[in-house]
Design an enzyme around this catalytic site. Sequence first.
Site, PDB file in Angstrom:
ATOM      1  N   ASP A  20      55.606  35.608 -11.889  1.00 34.65           N
ATOM      2  CA  ASP A  20      55.569  35.422 -10.488  1.00 34.65           C
ATOM      3  C   ASP A  20      56.838  34.929  -9.843  1.00 34.65           C
ATOM      4  OD1 ASP A  20      55.153  35.398  -7.704  1.00 34.65           O
ATOM      5  OD2 ASP A  20      52.966  34.600  -8.102  1.00 34.65           O
ATOM      6  N   HIS A 135      50.433  22.261   2.286  1.00 38.98           N
ATOM      7  CA  HIS A 135      50.130  23.486   2.675  1.00 38.98           C
ATOM      8  C   HIS A 135      48.646  23.918   2.671  1.00 38.98           C
ATOM      9  CE1 HIS A 135      54.134  24.594   3.237  1.00 38.98           C
ATOM     10  NE2 HIS A 135      54.400  24.542   1.858  1.00 38.98           N
ATOM     11  N   ASP A 172      59.594  17.722   4.223  1.00 37.22           N
ATOM     12  CA  ASP A 172      59.800  18.685   3.367  1.00 37.22           C
ATOM     13  C   ASP A 172      60.249  19.776   4.393  1.00 37.22           C
ATOM     14  OD1 ASP A 172      58.053  19.805   0.695  1.00 37.22           O
ATOM     15  OD2 ASP A 172      58.184  21.546   2.277  1.00 37.22           O
ATOM     16  N   HIS A 174      59.232  22.983   4.234  1.00 32.92           N
ATOM     17  CA  HIS A 174      58.196  23.763   4.739  1.00 32.92           C
ATOM     18  C   HIS A 174      57.274  23.157   5.754  1.00 32.92           C
ATOM     19  CE1 HIS A 174      59.677  25.335   0.841  1.00 32.92           C
ATOM     20  NE2 HIS A 174      59.564  26.600   1.466  1.00 32.92           N
ATOM     21  N   ASP A 265      63.031  19.542  -0.439  1.00 35.76           N
ATOM     22  CA  ASP A 265      63.424  20.874  -0.564  1.00 35.76           C
ATOM     23  C   ASP A 265      64.406  20.808   0.715  1.00 35.76           C
ATOM     24  OD1 ASP A 265      61.335  20.539   0.911  1.00 35.76           O
ATOM     25  OD2 ASP A 265      60.151  22.261  -0.099  1.00 35.76           O
ATOM     26  N   TYR A 305      63.137  21.860  -5.569  1.00 34.21           N
ATOM     27  CA  TYR A 305      62.989  22.728  -6.438  1.00 34.21           C
ATOM     28  C   TYR A 305      64.338  22.989  -7.168  1.00 34.21           C
ATOM     29  CZ  TYR A 305      58.862  23.429  -4.133  1.00 34.21           C
ATOM     30  OH  TYR A 305      57.425  22.947  -3.577  1.00 34.21           O
TER      31      TYR A 305
HETATM   32  C1  SS9 Z   1      57.343  33.953  -0.442  1.00 36.48           C
HETATM   33  C2  SS9 Z   1      58.015  32.617  -0.810  1.00 36.48           C
HETATM   34  C3  SS9 Z   1      56.964  31.207  -0.871  1.00 36.48           C
HETATM   35  C4  SS9 Z   1      56.385  29.425  -1.064  1.00 36.48           C
HETATM   36  C5  SS9 Z   1      56.982  27.779  -1.061  1.00 36.48           C
HETATM   37  C6  SS9 Z   1      56.151  26.714  -1.244  1.00 36.48           C
HETATM   38  C7  SS9 Z   1      56.670  25.359  -1.128  1.00 36.48           C
HETATM   39  C8  SS9 Z   1      55.611  24.188  -0.970  1.00 36.48           C
HETATM   40  N1  SS9 Z   1      58.239  34.629  -0.645  1.00 36.48           N
HETATM   41  N2  SS9 Z   1      57.305  29.933  -1.116  1.00 36.48           N
HETATM   42  S1  SS9 Z   1      56.639  22.856  -0.711  1.00 36.48           S
HETATM   43 ZN    ZN Z   2      58.564  22.554   0.662  1.00 39.09          ZN
END
Ligand code: SS9
Ligand code: ZN
Length: 686
Positions: A20, A135, A172, A174, A265, A305
Site C-alpha cells: 500500500d 487523525h 505536524d 497534517h 513531517d 517520514y
Molecule cells: C493519500 C496520502 C495520505 C496520509 C498521511 C498521514 C500522516 C499522518 N494519498 N497520507 S501524520
Molecule cells: Zn503528519
Amino acid sequence: MGTALLYDEEMTRYKLLWLDPDCELERPERLTASHEALVSCGLAARCVSIPVRQATDDDILLIHSEEYLEAVKKTPYMTLEDLREFALVYGCVYFHPNSYRCATLAAGAALQLVDGVMTGRVRNGLALVRPPGHHSMRSAANGFCVFNNVAIAAKYAQQKYGVQRVLIVDWDIHHGQGVQYAFEDDPSVLYFSWHRYEHQKFWPELRESDYDSVGKDKGAGFNINVPWNKVGMQNSDYLAVFFHVLLPVAYEFCPDLVLVCAGFDSAIGDPEGEMCATPDIFAHLTHLLMNLAGGKLCLMLEGGYNLTSLSQSVCVTVRTLLGDPAPRPANLQGPCQSALESIQCVRAAHRKYWSCLKLAAGAPPSEVSTKRIKLEEKEREEKLQRGEAADSKAGITWPQPQTCVLPPVRTAVVIPEEMACPDGCKRFNLSQHADSLSDKCDPPLFHQNNHNGPLESHVLSFPLSLHAVSTLSSLTVLLGKMEKNEICNGLAVVGDVSMAMAPVIQHATSLKQRVLVVCVGGTEVPSHLPEDGTTLTVHISKEAPEEPSCKYYIPVRLKNSCGDTSGFAQAILSVLLPLAYEYDPALVLLTRLPGSGGLNDGAWQQLVSLLQGLAWGHVLVLVQECHKALVKPTAAALSGSPAPSLGRLPAPVVEDFEALERLRVRLQADWMLLRTSVQESGAEDN
Ligand code: SS9
Ligand code: ZN
C-alpha cells in the site's frame, strides 16, 4: 527537574503487511532511528526515563466510542485478509495483529508523561510513540492513527489533575482533524494546527481545515487552523505564525498545561510535507513554548517520514527541552506571500475572539476565492516554467543541525558580596580570573584595579568609584568568557546601568559581532549607540521617544509604563522577538533601568527566558543597584527555570496597544518578520 523520555521497543513491533503505497511510509524504523539518534548523541542518557504503560479502556473511552474500542480490540485475532478489510473501512491506515497493543502503549505513554509533568517528577518531556494519534476520531482510525494519544492526554489531565485550560499545539504538517473534532465546542482546550492545505487539495482535503473553522458554540475562537497553501515553507514562515498568531493567543489563553502533537513531517526532506524548514527550527518552536504553563510541556510524536530529518529534529527538540541553548536562527528572510496571506486570514478570523488580535486587519486579503484561482493558475505556470513537476522531491539536502559544546558555566553573576549567590549560578569576580585579566582587560582598568589593594577583598570594601571600576572589569572578562563559550550567560548588579552599557557595547562591537540591546525603563535615549547596524537597540519604556531615530534604534513607548502586562507581553511577542530573530545577534545585552515601574517580576522573567532563544543563549543582564531584588528572579530565568505564568491577561490598554501596532506597521519595510499581511500594492496582486 528533568526532561522525561518515554520509549518502548514494543512499539516498533508492528508494520504494514501488504502493499500500500499510501501507508508504507509509516514504518518501525521511524522509532528506532529516532531513539538511536538520541542515544548516540548522549541525549537519552540525560533524560529521565519513565516506563510506558498500556492505556486502560477507561482512558481510551475519554475520547473514543465503546463500539470503536471493541472493534479495534478484535484486530489481534484477525486474519491478514480481515485486517486488510477492517483497515479499508477507514482512510490511509493499516492494522497488524500487534497494532492494538501498540496503540494502547502509545496512548499510555502520553498519559505517563502527563503524570510525570503534573506530579512535578519532571519538568517536561517527549513520548516517542507509534502509532501516531492526531487523525483518529471518536469512532474511526485514520491517517496511520488508531487512538488519539494527545486528545486522550488532554482529557485525562483535566479529569485527573483538575487542569483547567490545555493548549494543544499541532506542528505536524497534517491537520489533526481528530483533535479538532474532539474539542471543537470546548473552550477549555485550545487547539492550534498548521498544515499543508493547498486550498483543500492536500490530504485529508477537508473544508474544515481552513482558517475559518474557528470552533463552535462555546468553543468559538478556541480552534485555530493555519493552512499552508504552498509547499516549501521555511523557518521564517513558521516563526512568523508563532510570533503573530500562536504566541499572543497562547499567552492570552494562559494554559495550565501545553501538549504538542509533535510531528516532524513539517521539516525539510519529508516526502509528505515537502516543506523547507530546517530541523533547527524545532529548537525555537520548543523554546518559545517552554515558558507557558510554568514550563509544563509534553510532546508526543506524531508524523515524520524522512528518517534523517526526523532523527535530527527529534534530537534538536530534546536538547532544547533539556535546557541547552538553541542554535542561531540564521538567515531569516521574511515570510513568503502565501504564508502572509494565511496569517492575515487567520488573524482576521480570530480578531473577535482574542484581544491581542483586536487590531488585526478586518478582512482577508482582497477576494480570497478569486485569489485562490489566480494563485493556482500562477503556480501551475511557474512549475511548468521551472520544469519541476516530477523531480521536485529528488536530491534535497540540508546541513546538519549545529550543536555547540556546552559551556562549563551556564550563569555567572557579578553581585555585591553580601548577597548570597543564587541557586545554580556561579559567582564571578576578578580575583578568580586574574589570569585572564592581563590579556582580556583594557590596560587602564586593569592597572587601576591592580594598584588599589587586593582584588580578593572584593567590591564593597572599595570606595564606590573603584567598586564600579572593578565591576566593569569583571564584566569585560565575563564578556570575553561568553565569547569563548566558557560561560553561557550572566547577570551583573551595577551602580549605573547607563554608564556600564557603553564599555560593554564597545567591547562587543569591537569584535564585529552584532549585539542586540534591550533596554527596559530609562528616561533618555541611551548614548553611544553605534548607528551602523553593529547594534540593534529596542528601548521599552514610558519615556521612550515616539519616533525611531534610525533603523537600529527602536523605541517602544508604553505610556502606562510596563505595568500593563498585556501591552508588555504584546511588545515582547509581536515586536521585540521578530526584530531580534531577524537581526540574529551574537550577544544580547538586556538592561533594566530605573523608571520601569510597574513591570512585574513574572513578565520580566518571561523576557529574560525568551531572549535566550537568540545568540546561542548568550544573554548578559545588567540591573541597577536599586533593583537588587531582581537578582533572584533574573538568575532563576537565566539558569533555565521556566518563567511563571503571567495569569489571564486582561485586554491591553488601548492607547499603548494602538501605538504598538502603528510601530509594527511602520517598521515592516525594514523588518520583514514584523509583517502580518500581504502587500496589497505589490506585483503579487496584479
Ligand atoms: C493519500 C496520502 C495520505 C496520509 C498521511 C498521514 C500522516 C499522518 N494519498 N497520507 S501524520
Ligand atoms: Zn503528519
